[in-house]
Design an enzyme around this catalytic site. Structure first.
Site, PDB file in Angstrom:
ATOM      1  N   ARG A  27      97.809  71.225 -39.245  1.00  0.00           N
ATOM      2  CA  ARG A  27      98.582  70.697 -38.110  1.00  0.00           C
ATOM      3  C   ARG A  27      97.863  70.833 -36.769  1.00  0.00           C
ATOM      4  NH1 ARG A  27     104.132  72.979 -37.485  1.00  0.00           N
ATOM      5  NH2 ARG A  27     103.698  74.579 -39.051  1.00  0.00           N
ATOM      6  N   GLY A  90      98.414  81.345 -52.411  1.00  0.00           N
ATOM      7  CA  GLY A  90      99.493  82.146 -51.844  1.00  0.00           C
ATOM      8  C   GLY A  90      98.979  83.402 -51.150  1.00  0.00           C
ATOM      9  N   GLY A 114      95.504  85.947 -39.370  1.00  0.00           N
ATOM     10  CA  GLY A 114      94.594  85.489 -38.319  1.00  0.00           C
ATOM     11  C   GLY A 114      95.249  84.578 -37.302  1.00  0.00           C
ATOM     12  N   ASP A 115      96.350  83.933 -37.690  1.00  0.00           N
ATOM     13  CA  ASP A 115      97.024  83.009 -36.769  1.00  0.00           C
ATOM     14  C   ASP A 115      98.244  83.638 -36.108  1.00  0.00           C
ATOM     15  OD1 ASP A 115      98.571  83.102 -39.026  1.00  0.00           O
ATOM     16  OD2 ASP A 115      98.555  80.941 -39.414  1.00  0.00           O
ATOM     17  N   GLY A 153     110.589  83.904 -44.267  1.00  0.00           N
ATOM     18  CA  GLY A 153     111.116  84.736 -45.336  1.00  0.00           C
ATOM     19  C   GLY A 153     112.160  85.681 -44.761  1.00  0.00           C
ATOM     20  N   ARG A 329      80.355  80.641 -10.133  1.00  0.00           N
ATOM     21  CA  ARG A 329      79.874  80.436 -11.497  1.00  0.00           C
ATOM     22  C   ARG A 329      79.131  81.682 -11.983  1.00  0.00           C
ATOM     23  NH1 ARG A 329      76.443  75.379 -10.995  1.00  0.00           N
ATOM     24  NH2 ARG A 329      75.975  75.925 -13.156  1.00  0.00           N
ATOM     25  N   ASN A 373      74.151  84.612   7.773  1.00  0.00           N
ATOM     26  CA  ASN A 373      75.171  83.592   7.988  1.00  0.00           C
ATOM     27  C   ASN A 373      74.628  82.257   7.527  1.00  0.00           C
ATOM     28  OD1 ASN A 373      76.882  81.557   9.176  1.00  0.00           O
ATOM     29  ND2 ASN A 373      77.716  83.174  10.478  1.00  0.00           N
ATOM     30  N   ASN A 382      67.419  74.190  -5.850  1.00  0.00           N
ATOM     31  CA  ASN A 382      66.885  75.182  -6.788  1.00  0.00           C
ATOM     32  C   ASN A 382      66.250  74.565  -8.029  1.00  0.00           C
ATOM     33  OD1 ASN A 382      69.480  74.302  -7.562  1.00  0.00           O
ATOM     34  ND2 ASN A 382      69.753  76.078  -8.881  1.00  0.00           N
ATOM     35  N   SER A 401      73.554  74.649  10.144  1.00  0.00           N
ATOM     36  CA  SER A 401      74.312  73.740   9.286  1.00  0.00           C
ATOM     37  C   SER A 401      73.440  72.626   8.729  1.00  0.00           C
ATOM     38  CB  SER A 401      75.448  73.105  10.087  1.00  0.00           C
ATOM     39  OG  SER A 401      76.343  74.114  10.482  1.00  0.00           O
TER      40      SER A 401
HETATM   41  C1  UD1 Z   1     104.616  83.770 -45.012  1.00  0.00           C
HETATM   42  C2  UD1 Z   1     105.580  84.732 -45.725  1.00  0.00           C
HETATM   43  C3  UD1 Z   1     106.964  84.636 -45.074  1.00  0.00           C
HETATM   44  C4  UD1 Z   1     106.884  84.910 -43.602  1.00  0.00           C
HETATM   45  C5  UD1 Z   1     105.850  83.999 -42.957  1.00  0.00           C
HETATM   46  C6  UD1 Z   1     105.622  84.394 -41.526  1.00  0.00           C
HETATM   47  C7  UD1 Z   1     104.791  84.856 -48.006  1.00  0.00           C
HETATM   48  C8  UD1 Z   1     104.984  84.401 -49.376  1.00  0.00           C
HETATM   49  N1  UD1 Z   1     105.635  84.387 -47.103  1.00  0.00           N
HETATM   50  O1  UD1 Z   1     105.102  82.464 -45.157  1.00  0.00           O
HETATM   51  O2  UD1 Z   1     107.858  85.544 -45.684  1.00  0.00           O
HETATM   52  O3  UD1 Z   1     108.143  84.752 -42.999  1.00  0.00           O
HETATM   53  O4  UD1 Z   1     104.579  84.104 -43.639  1.00  0.00           O
HETATM   54  O5  UD1 Z   1     104.826  83.422 -40.892  1.00  0.00           O
HETATM   55  O6  UD1 Z   1     103.893  85.669 -47.733  1.00  0.00           O
HETATM   56  N2  UD1 Z   1      97.118  82.354 -46.284  1.00  0.00           N
HETATM   57  C9  UD1 Z   1      95.954  82.519 -46.987  1.00  0.00           C
HETATM   58  N3  UD1 Z   1      95.863  82.105 -48.274  1.00  0.00           N
HETATM   59  C10 UD1 Z   1      96.909  81.533 -48.921  1.00  0.00           C
HETATM   60  C11 UD1 Z   1      98.130  81.384 -48.209  1.00  0.00           C
HETATM   61  C12 UD1 Z   1      98.208  81.794 -46.908  1.00  0.00           C
HETATM   62  O7  UD1 Z   1      94.976  83.043 -46.427  1.00  0.00           O
HETATM   63  O8  UD1 Z   1      96.745  81.204 -50.085  1.00  0.00           O
HETATM   64  C13 UD1 Z   1      97.202  82.811 -44.892  1.00  0.00           C
HETATM   65  C14 UD1 Z   1      97.395  81.682 -43.915  1.00  0.00           C
HETATM   66  O9  UD1 Z   1      96.146  81.240 -43.424  1.00  0.00           O
HETATM   67  C15 UD1 Z   1      98.218  82.339 -42.818  1.00  0.00           C
HETATM   68  C16 UD1 Z   1      99.014  83.383 -43.562  1.00  0.00           C
HETATM   69  O10 UD1 Z   1      98.345  83.624 -44.763  1.00  0.00           O
HETATM   70  O11 UD1 Z   1      97.418  83.001 -41.877  1.00  0.00           O
HETATM   71  C17 UD1 Z   1     100.439  82.956 -43.837  1.00  0.00           C
HETATM   72  O12 UD1 Z   1     100.414  81.766 -44.568  1.00  0.00           O
HETATM   73  P1  UD1 Z   1     101.566  80.694 -44.430  1.00  0.00           P
HETATM   74  O13 UD1 Z   1     101.353  79.630 -45.424  1.00  0.00           O
HETATM   75  O14 UD1 Z   1     101.719  80.310 -43.004  1.00  0.00           O
HETATM   76  O15 UD1 Z   1     102.808  81.619 -44.817  1.00  0.00           O
HETATM   77  P2  UD1 Z   1     104.149  81.213 -45.491  1.00  0.00           P
HETATM   78  O16 UD1 Z   1     103.955  81.174 -46.961  1.00  0.00           O
HETATM   79  O17 UD1 Z   1     104.703  80.059 -44.794  1.00  0.00           O
END
Ligand code: UD1
Ligand code: CA
Length: 459
Positions: A27, A90, A114-115, A153, A329, A373, A382, A401
């Protein structure tokens, strides 16, 4: 419930950090990896890494996937390990990829996203301290109560924070969806517990993913309790879109402005001032409206930055003044009480103590002595299109000036350069340099000229 003391020392070699960053970030619609988008001029991933420093982690592992080369390049200089999650199956599967990198590590593992970059060191410490509580929870989850719980969640827990399980929105019943306590995703788990629990995860759920969140229920089924602690929704705000990036930037700036004022800085219109992640401000600094700080700025006590100035990589000395409408700068170094006024640009140059560069000037690759001054419209020339050269102006010199100082060139201390000069050779101390045609005066010439022209027009 037994409480833990939150000032319990967190020993140097007992915390490891796992940061999940394998998600695609579709996104964002960006060629830049989501976790590398900057907040206050620094990639969000590095904000997190900086906050973990307080835990003195024995090891930090970033789990990468899509765009891994960019993430690896960003963290490699910091000595941070990465683990590849080739397929995004997951969050539980993602954490499991850190197993090899954490082989032999027996302490506590803090799992971050990370996000989700604004989590503070204090909250991280609170999670670790809770994990070390006398009741030894298997898992500590960081919960929050967003204004709109949406698809987060849901944390199923009692009033004391003892947690049963976490249920993903997609899998939740109507009653569970009505729960307001949500999972931020961040967790703390002892390493031995973590990998044993991850081994038992399945993916029989609405998303067909290995949910990290299921380790809470699995621990419970094995007779281990887990705990949730809460924090404010702003702190665990995630970034999935440019809009959310701007929201997190705004939250960071709001915190930084409040901190600046608490530290003794006057901000006349706080909402219009933009700081960088590393801006350093002394006491009694005044920052007028619409000032933007790029990275690497130090401002000493009592300096004033007037409205609409842009300052980056600059050092501003005690009592110095900048702007309005000035641009500093990288390498601009203003000593105490120096003045850089409106429509002045300074780059890689020292402006000595009390020296004045008040109007419409470019000073680049220069040393301006104390008390000198620099007149309006002065330009240091330069650059010849290939190389850069230095201009040195001695203490107390006066540059008239609209002068062009063609570098390399030295203007001695106390020298005067006449207005409009194009200076290409060094000027001795206390000398006058006048580099322009001498003025020719013809008394009455203008009047005679007008008579002649009017006569011609009447004819
Ligand atoms: C997850 C949680 C949810 C929580 C939400 C908060 C789980 C199953 N669910 O939701 O309970 O409310 O975060 O934002 O954990 N990522 C990976 N590899 C993967 C999947 C995800 O590195 O295979 C990383 C994503 O880059 C991100 C983070 O894990 O930084 C969360 O992933 P995202 O898909 O946003 O989480 P949800 O499953 O929506
Ligand atoms: Ca999500």
């Amino acid at each position: 419930m037994t409480t833990h003391s939150s000032d319990q020392p967190i020993s140097g070699h007992s915390v490891a950090v796992v940061i999940l960053a394998a998600g695609k970030g579709t996104r964002m619609k960006s060629d830049l990896h989501k976790v590398l988008h900057p907040i206050a001029g620094r990639p969000m991933l590095l904000h997190l890494v900086a906050s973990t420093a307080a835990l003195r982690p024995a090891k930090t592992v970033v789990v990468t996937g899509a765009g891994r080369e960019q993430v690896e390049a960003a963290v490699a200089p910091l000595g941070i390990a990465t683990a590849l999650q080739a397929e995004q199956l997951g969050t539980g599967h993602a954490v499991a990829q850190a197993r090899a990198a954490l082989a032999g590590f027996e302490g506590d593992v803090l799992i971050l996203y990370g996000d989700v970059p604004l989590v503070t060191a204090a909250t991280m410490q609170r999670m670790i301290a809770r994990l070390r509580g006398d009741d030894s929870p298997a898992v500590v989850v960081l919960g929050f109560r967003p204004a709109n719980p949406g698809a987060y969640g849901r944390v199923i827990a009692d009033a004391a924070g003892r947690m049963d399980r976490i249920v993903e929105y997609k899998d939740a019943s109507e009653a569970e969806r009505a729960v307001t306590l949500c999972n931020s995703g961040l967790m703390a788990v002892r390493s031995a517990d973590l990998f044993a629990l991850l081994d038992r995860l399945g993916n029989d759920n609405a998303a067909g993913e290995y949910y990290l969140t299921d380790i809470v229920g699995l621990a419970g089924a094995a007779g281990r309790s887990s705990a949730v602690i809460e924090t404010g929704a702003d702190e665990v705000a995630g970034v999935n879109s440019r809009g959310e990036l701007a929201g997190v930037e705004a939250a960071w700036q709001a915190m930084r402005r409040a901190q600046a004022m608490a530290d003794g800085v006057t901000l006349i219109a706080p909402d219009t001032v933009w700081f960088a992640h590393d801006t350093v401000l002394g006491r009694d600094v005044v920052v007028e409206p619409n000032v933007v700080f790029g990275a690497g700025v130090h401002v000493a006590d009592g300096a004033t930055i007037h409205a609409f100035s842009h300052v980056e990589g600059a050092t501003i000395g005690k009592g110095a003044t900048v702007g309005p409408f000035a641009r500093l700068r990288p390498g601009a170094d203003l000593h105490a009480d120096a003045k850089v006024g409106n429509f002045v640009e300074v780059k890689k140059a020292v402006i000595g103590e009390g020296a004045k560069v008040s109007h419409l000037t470019y000073i680049g690759d220069a040393d301006i002595g104390a008390g000198a001054n620099i007149g309006a419209g002065t330009i240091t020339c330069n650059y010849d299109g290939y190389f850069k050269y230095r201009t040195v102006v001695g203490e107390g010199a006066f540059i008239g000036s609209n002068s062009a100082l063609v570098a390399p060139v030295n203007i001695g201390a106390g020298a005067i350069v006449a207005a409009g000069s194009v200076v290409t050779a060094d000027v001795e101390a206390d000398a006058l340099a006048l580099v322009r045609p001498e003025q020719i005066a013809k008394p009455g010439w203008a009047a005679r000229f007008r008579e002649r022209m009017l006569a011609r027009k009447r004819a």
